[in-house]
Design an enzyme around this catalytic site. Structure first.
Site, PDB file in Angstrom:
ATOM      1  N   HIS A 169       0.821  -1.216   0.000  1.00 40.46           N
ATOM      2  CA  HIS A 169       0.000   0.000   0.000  1.00 40.46           C
ATOM      3  C   HIS A 169       0.857   1.269   0.000  1.00 40.46           C
ATOM      4  CE1 HIS A 169      -3.354  -2.634   0.698  1.00 40.46           C
ATOM      5  NE2 HIS A 169      -2.858  -3.028   1.840  1.00 40.46           N
ATOM      6  N   ARG A 185      -0.387  18.210   3.774  1.00 38.01           N
ATOM      7  CA  ARG A 185       1.055  18.448   3.836  1.00 38.01           C
ATOM      8  C   ARG A 185       1.619  18.361   2.432  1.00 38.01           C
ATOM      9  NH1 ARG A 185       2.546  13.255   2.745  1.00 38.01           N
ATOM     10  NH2 ARG A 185       1.316  11.579   3.691  1.00 38.01           N
ATOM     11  N   ASN A 245      -4.319  14.665   2.123  1.00 40.17           N
ATOM     12  CA  ASN A 245      -3.090  14.793   2.883  1.00 40.17           C
ATOM     13  C   ASN A 245      -2.775  16.272   3.052  1.00 40.17           C
ATOM     14  OD1 ASN A 245      -2.376  11.962   3.178  1.00 40.17           O
ATOM     15  ND2 ASN A 245      -2.090  11.990   0.972  1.00 40.17           N
TER      16      ASN A 245
END
EC number: 6.4.1.4
Length: 737
Positions: A272, A330, A328
C-alpha cells in the site's frame, strides 16, 4: 454522485520556457524576491531527504535553517546541511521527531520564527500546528482546523459528502466496537478495506477478503496505527478490486484562493505504499483531468484550506468512476513530479503563502509541460515481500542531477540505514517532453544508480520501468501482484536470459580486480616495480601469470544460485587478461582494462569498450563485489577465512547460531522490535499459526510457525530488539522435555 474516467490517450500540452522553469527550480542561486515577512529563519521538524529538500529552497531564498536530530542522526546529512542543529533525544521517533514540545523549544532557543514540518511525523498533527501558533511561531502548512478536519478520515468523508465530492461506500463513524465494525463490514460486502482514520503511507491498511479474517485484521491494524500515528481508530470501506490511485496537487492562500496543479498517478504500490509516481496521469482525457481537478479544489475549499495539500482519489477502472479517498494536509513525498511539469518550487510557494502572500499563479496560468516520473529507492529485501532492510551504504553513487534529472536524498556513502525510520534512501525524479522520453530517462538513470552494502529495490524498479504494460501506461494498484513473476525474474526463461550477463559480469569483475591489485599492490624488487603477482605464490616471474577466482552470485530479486562461478585469469605480457571459466562452459575472453580511479575502469572486450564500476566491502565473513556494466548490476560474494574477516562493525550481524540454524528454525525476517509474543515456549502450534509480532520502520510483521509441532527456544519478549536473520524460535515435531 461519481465522475467518470475516460481512458483515452492524452493530448500532450507543450509550453515554452520549460527549461528555464526547471533550471530555476533546481538552481541554488538566490531568488530575486528573497524571503521576508514572517519566515526569516526556519526550523525543519523532520529528517532525511525532505529536510534537505526544504533547506535547499530556504538557502536559495536566503533564509537560515535549523535542523533537529535524534541520537541516531547526529551526523546525518540534514544536520550538516543546516546552519544550526538541535538534539531532540533518543532514536525512537516518539522520543525525538514526535516530541512536539521539544521541537517548539528548539525553535524558540534558536530564534527560528517558523517551522516547516516536512511530511510524516508531526506534519499532519493539528495539535502541533496549534502549539506553534500558541507559541507565536509560523507553521508552514495549513490551518490547524483544516488539518483536524481532513486528518480524521471519518470526519473528512462526512465533510466531502456534504460538499458533493464522490465517496466510496463505507463506515466512517466514531464508534469503534469491533462487533459493530464487523457488522458494518458485512453490510458493505467483502472484500473490504480497513484503514486508520489518521495518518497515511499505507500504515495500518488491511484488505480483508473473508469475514473470518476480519477481527485479526482489525486488531493488527489498530496496533500498527497506534505505533505509527498514536491513534488507533479505523474506518471500513468497500474495496475496489481494480483501482487506480490518482491524486491532485492543490494549493491555497490565506486570501481564499485555491487552485490545482494537475494530477499524479500513484498506482504502482507495494504494501500500500507508492514506489513509482508520474505526472500527469497517463491515458486520461482532458475532461477527466478538469473534473478531478475541480473536485479537489472543492474539497480544499470545504475546509478553508491554504498551503500545499493533496486530494487522493480512487478510480474504479471497471466503471470509470472516481471517489474521494483522503486529503493529505502536507507536502507529499512525490511533490517533485508536479514541480517538474509546472516548473515551480512548491516549498517556495509554501513559504510565501505562510508569509501571507497570494498564490503566484491563477488556474489559467498553471502550465502543463511534458511528463515526469519519480522512483522511490528503498533499502528493502524484495524477495522477502519488500521487508525493510538495514545496513551501511558502503558504496553510494546516485546519478548526477541535471535540469531534467533530480535526486532527492538524505544520505551519503558510509551512512547507516537504521531500523528506527523509513527505509527510503532516495527519490529519483526525471522529466521528458513526453511520457516515452521521460521513461527512457528513468530507465537509464536507474541503471546508473549505484548502491552497495544492503538490499535495495533498484533492480525491481528497473523491471517495473521496463515492463511492457507499464510502458503503455496500463497501471492499477494490483500491477505488481499481477505481474509478479515477470518483475521478480523467477521464470526459467528469465533466469536463463540473465545467466549470460551474470557470467560476463563475473569475467569483467575478475579482470578489473586483477588490474586493481596489479596497480595498487606493487612492491619494490631490485628497484623495479613489480606486481604482487610476481612476489607471492602461486604466481611466477615468467611470461604468464595465472590466478584462480571464485564468485558466488547473489541475485537482488531472488533465485540465488548455489553454484560457484570458477574463473581462471591469465595475465599476459601485453598487459591484457585472458579470463575463462574453469569448466570450459564458455569460450575465454581477452580483456584489456584501463584503471580510471579506485572504482572505475574502462574495459575492452574484443574491440567493444564499456565503462565499469566496482565496489568492494567485507561483511558477514564474505568479500562482497558489486559490478555495474551497461544496464546491468551484479553482486558476487567470496567467502573469507576467519583471519580475513573484517566484518562491518557499524551494523550488528546475525549470530553464528543464526548462520547454522537447525531444521524448523524461524529467523527474524528483518531487524526490528518484538511487539507482542503470542505463545509460550513449549506451546503446540499448527502450520501458519502466528507466534509473535514484530515491527520495524513502523511496519508490522506477523511471524508464523513454518510447520506443526512444538515451540522451543522462544526467549524473545515484547520490547526486545532483534537483528535480521537471528533465530527467534524453533518448531520441533516432538514436545521438548
Amino acid at each position: 454522485m461519481a465522475s467518470r474516467l475516460l481512458l483515452l490517450p492524452r493530448r500532450r500540452s507543450r509550453h515554452g520556457g520549460a527549461s528555464l522553469l526547471l533550471a530555476r527550480l533546481l538552481s541554488s542561486s538566490s531568488s530575486e524576491a528573497g524571503g521576508g515577512g514572517a519566515v526569516e529563519k526556519v526550523l525543519v521538524a523532520n529528517r532525511g531527504e525532505i529536510a534537505c529538500r526544504v533547506m535547499r529552497t530556504a538557502r536559495r531564498l536566503g533564509i537560515p535553517t535549523v535542523a533537529v536530530y535524534s541520537d541516531a542522526d547526529r551526523g546525518a546529512l540534514h544536520v550538516r546541511a543546516a546552519d544550526e542543529a538541535v538534539r531532540l533525544g533518543p532514536p525512537p521517533a516518539r522520543e525525538s521527531y514526535l516530541n512536539a514540545s521539544a521541537i517548539v523549544d528548539a525553535a524558540l532557543r534558536t530564534g527560528a520564527k517558523a517551522i516547516h514540518p516536512g511530511y510524516g511525523f508531526l506534519s499532519e498533527s493539528a495539535d502541533f500546528a496549534q502549539l506553534c501558533k500558541a507559541e507565536g511561531l509560523t507553521f508552514i502548512g495549513p490551518p490547524p482546523s483544516a488539518i483536524r478536519d481532513m486528518g480524521d478520515k471519518s470526519a473528512s468523508k462526512r465533510i466531502m459528502g456534504a460538499a458533493g465530492v464522490p465517496l466510496v461506500p463505507g463506515y466512517h463513524g466514531a464508534e469503534q466496537d469491533i462487533e459493530l465494525l464487523k457488522l458494518e463490514a458485512n453490510k458493505i460486502g467483502y472484500p473490504v478495506l480497513i484503514k486508520p482514520t489518521h495518518g497515511g503511507g499505507g500504515k495500518g491498511m488491511r484488505i480483508v477478503q473473508r469475514p473470518e479474517d476480519f477481527v485479526d485484521s482489525v486488531l493488527s491494524a489498530q496496533r500498527e496505527a497506534a505505533a505509527s500515528f498514536g491513534i488507533n481508530t479505523l474506518l471500513v470501506e468497500k474495496y475496489i478490486t481494480q483501482p487506480r490511485h490518482i491524486e491532485v496537487q492543490i494549493f491555497g492562500d490565506q486570501h481564499g484562493n485555491v487552485i490545482h496543479l494537475y494530477e499524479r498517478d500513484c498506482s504502482l504500490q507495494r504494501r500500500h505504499q507508492k514506489i513509482i509516481e508520474e505526472a500527469p496521469a497517463p491515458n486520461v482525457t482532458a475532461q477527466f483531468r478538469s473534473h478531478i481537478g475541480e473536485a479537489a479544489v472543492s474539497a480544499a475549499k470545504a475546509v478553508g484550506y491554504y498551503s500545499a495539500g493533496t486530494v487522493e482519489f480512487i478510480v474504479d477502472t471497471l466503471s470509470g468512476e472516481f471517489y474521494f479517498m483522503e486529503m493529505n494536509t502536507r507536502l507529499q513525498v512525490e511533490h517533485p513530479v508536479t514541480e517538474m511539469i509546472v516548473g515551480q518550487d512548491l516549498v517556495e510557494w509554501q513559504i510565501r503563502i505562510a508569509n501571507g502572500e497570494c498564490l503566484p499563479l491563477s488556474q489559467e496560468q498553471v502550465p502543463l509541460n511534458g511528463h515526469a516520473f519519480e522512483a522511490r529507492i528503498y533499502a528493502e529485501n524484495v524477495p522477502r515481500g519488500f521487508l525493510p532492510a538495514t545496513g551501511t551504504l558502503h558504496h553510494y553513487r546516485p546519478v548526477p542531477s541535471t535540469a531534467t534529472v533530480r535526486v532527492e536524498t538524505g544520505v551519503e556513502e558510509g551512512d547507516t540505514v537504521s531500523m528506527h525510520y523509513d527505509p527510503m534512501i532516495a527519490k529519483l525524479v526525471v522529466w521528458g517532453e513526453s511520457r516515452n522520453a521521460a521513461l527512457v530517462k528513468l530507465k537509464n538513470s536507474l541503471s546508473n544508480f549505484q548502491i552497495a552494502g544492503l538490499p535495495t529495490n533498484v533492480g525491481f524498479l528497473q523491471e517495473l520501468a521496463g515492463h511492457s504494460a507499464f510502458e503503455k501506461g496500463l497501471v492499477d494498484t494490483h500491477f505488481i501482484e499481477r505481474y509478479q513473476n515477470d518483475l521478480l525474474s523467477t521464470s526459467t526463461q528469465a533466469l536463463s536470459g540473465s545467466h549470460e550477463a551474470e557470467e560476463l559480469g563475473a569475467i569483467l569483475a575478475a579482470a578489473c580486480i586483477c588490474k586493481k591489485d596489479h596497480v595498487s599492490s606493487e612492491v619494490s624488487l631490485h628497484d623495479k616495480k613489480l606486481s604482487m603477482w610476481y612476489a607471492h605464490p602461486p604466481f611466477r616471474m615468467h611470461h604468464f601469470a595465472k590466478r584462480l577466482m571464485e564468485f558466488e552470485l547473489d541475485r537482488e530479486l531472488g533465485g540465488s544460485s548455489d553454484d560457484l562461478l570458477k574463473l581462471s585469469v591469465t595475465y599476459r605480457s601485453d598487459g591484457t587478461y585472458f579470463v575463462e571459466t574453469e569448466d570450459g562452459s564458455s569460450p575465454g575472453l581477452d580483456v584489456k582494462v584501463d584503471s580510471r580511479g579506485d572504482h572505475d575502469f574502462r574495459v575492452d572486450v574484443g574491440g567493444l569498450q564499456t565503462d565499469v564500476t566496482l565496489a568492494f566491502y567485507s561483511k558477514d565473513n564474505c568479500n562482497h563485489i558489486h559490478i555495474w556494466h551497461g544496464k546491468h548490476h551484479h553482486h558476487y560474494r567470496q567467502t573469507l577465512r576467519a583471519e580475513q574477516s573484517p566484518d562491518d562493525s557499524s551494523q550488528p550481524s546475525a549470530s553464528s547460531e543464526a548462520r547454522s540454524h537447525p531444521k524448523g528454525s524461524v529467523l527474524a525476517p528483518m531487524a526490528g522490535l518484538v511487539v507482542k509474543v503470542l505463545l509460550k515456549d513449549g506451546a503446540r502450534v499448527e502450520e501458519g499459526q502466528p507466534v509473535m509480532v514484530m515491527e520495524a520502520m513502523k511496519m508490522e510483521h506477523v511471524v508464523k510457525a513454518p510447520c506443526a509441532g512444538y515451540v522451543e527456544g522462544l526467549k524473545a519478549t515484547a520490547g526486545q530488539q532483534v537483528f535480521d536473520s537471528s533465530v527467534l524460535f524453533t518448531v520441533k515435531e516432538n514436545k521438548p522435555n
